[in-house]
Design a protein around this motif. Structure first.
Motif, PDB file in Angstrom:
ATOM      1  N   ASN A   8       0.836  -1.201   0.000  1.00 26.65           N
ATOM      2  CA  ASN A   8       0.000   0.000   0.000  1.00 26.65           C
ATOM      3  C   ASN A   8       0.868   1.247   0.000  1.00 26.65           C
ATOM      4  O   ASN A   8       1.868   1.302   0.706  1.00 26.65           O
ATOM      5  CB  ASN A   8      -0.894   0.052   1.249  1.00 26.65           C
ATOM      6  CG  ASN A   8      -1.951  -1.017   1.258  1.00 26.65           C
ATOM      7  OD1 ASN A   8      -2.500  -1.361   0.228  1.00 26.65           O
ATOM      8  ND2 ASN A   8      -2.240  -1.543   2.419  1.00 26.65           N
ATOM      9  N   THR A   9       0.454   2.244  -0.775  1.00 25.78           N
ATOM     10  CA  THR A   9       1.113   3.543  -0.682  1.00 25.78           C
ATOM     11  C   THR A   9       0.637   4.210   0.598  1.00 25.78           C
ATOM     12  O   THR A   9      -0.342   3.775   1.219  1.00 25.78           O
ATOM     13  CB  THR A   9       0.762   4.440  -1.883  1.00 25.78           C
ATOM     14  OG1 THR A   9      -0.646   4.761  -1.807  1.00 25.78           O
ATOM     15  CG2 THR A   9       1.084   3.769  -3.211  1.00 25.78           C
ATOM     16  N   ASP A  14      -0.885   7.036   0.836  1.00 30.15           N
ATOM     17  CA  ASP A  14      -2.242   7.547   0.608  1.00 30.15           C
ATOM     18  C   ASP A  14      -3.273   6.428   0.669  1.00 30.15           C
ATOM     19  O   ASP A  14      -4.365   6.608   1.223  1.00 30.15           O
ATOM     20  CB  ASP A  14      -2.329   8.264  -0.744  1.00 30.15           C
ATOM     21  CG  ASP A  14      -1.586   9.585  -0.748  1.00 30.15           C
ATOM     22  OD1 ASP A  14      -1.349  10.147   0.349  1.00 30.15           O
ATOM     23  OD2 ASP A  14      -1.243  10.060  -1.846  1.00 30.15           O
ATOM     24  N   GLU A  15      -2.938   5.267   0.114  1.00 31.16           N
ATOM     25  CA  GLU A  15      -3.859   4.130   0.176  1.00 31.16           C
ATOM     26  C   GLU A  15      -4.065   3.682   1.617  1.00 31.16           C
ATOM     27  O   GLU A  15      -5.197   3.399   2.031  1.00 31.16           O
ATOM     28  CB  GLU A  15      -3.323   2.967  -0.661  1.00 31.16           C
ATOM     29  CG  GLU A  15      -3.372   3.221  -2.156  1.00 31.16           C
ATOM     30  CD  GLU A  15      -2.599   2.194  -2.957  1.00 31.16           C
ATOM     31  OE1 GLU A  15      -2.923   2.031  -4.145  1.00 31.16           O
ATOM     32  OE2 GLU A  15      -1.672   1.555  -2.410  1.00 31.16           O
ATOM     33  N   GLN A  40      -6.339   6.064   3.437  1.00 28.73           N
ATOM     34  CA  GLN A  40      -7.736   5.856   3.063  1.00 28.73           C
ATOM     35  C   GLN A  40      -8.319   4.643   3.779  1.00 28.73           C
ATOM     36  O   GLN A  40      -9.452   4.677   4.252  1.00 28.73           O
ATOM     37  CB  GLN A  40      -7.872   5.692   1.543  1.00 28.73           C
ATOM     38  CG  GLN A  40      -9.308   5.599   1.076  1.00 28.73           C
ATOM     39  CD  GLN A  40     -10.132   6.826   1.447  1.00 28.73           C
ATOM     40  OE1 GLN A  40      -9.642   7.952   1.477  1.00 28.73           O
ATOM     41  NE2 GLN A  40     -11.401   6.609   1.761  1.00 28.73           N
ATOM     42  N   ILE A  41      -7.535   3.580   3.907  1.00 30.84           N
ATOM     43  CA  ILE A  41      -7.987   2.384   4.634  1.00 30.84           C
ATOM     44  C   ILE A  41      -8.281   2.734   6.090  1.00 30.84           C
ATOM     45  O   ILE A  41      -9.306   2.327   6.655  1.00 30.84           O
ATOM     46  CB  ILE A  41      -6.933   1.257   4.538  1.00 30.84           C
ATOM     47  CG1 ILE A  41      -6.861   0.728   3.104  1.00 30.84           C
ATOM     48  CG2 ILE A  41      -7.235   0.135   5.519  1.00 30.84           C
ATOM     49  CD1 ILE A  41      -5.647  -0.148   2.828  1.00 30.84           C
TER      50      ILE A  41
END
Length: 95
Positions: free
Chosen positions: A23-24, A26-27, A30-31
């Protein structure tokens, strides 16, 4: 849960690393935000974000109002905490 408990801290760290891999930033953020919108405490039946300690929030507000910079120090989950710290405690992610 029994297997996770039996694996101890090492097993928990391995689980966290596996679930965060690929995951980045940013990802991942968001999670965390999606989790915070929906996750509820099993016995309190309220969202975890509603269960912050009010005296601590008041202390942080008081310190900032009197010229102090506030920080959160955590033994783990710092990336998780950075996503929510400003909304929950008024502490910017870099602090």
């Amino acid at each position: 849960m029994k297997a996770l408990a039996a694996s101890g801290e090492k097993g928990l760290v391995e689980l966290v690393m596996a679930t965060h891999a690929g995951n980045t930033s940013d990802e991942f953020a968001q999670i965390v935000r999606e989790w915070a919108r929906s996750a509820t405490h099993p016995t309190a039946k309220r969202r975890y974000t509603e269960l912050t300690y009010k005296p601590m929030r008041e202390l942080l507000d008081y310190l900032r109002a009197n010229g102090f910079r506030t920080y959160i120090v955590s033994g783990g989950g710092v990336e998780f905490l950075r996503v929510l710290a400003e909304e929950l405690y008024g502490v910017p992610p870099e602090q």
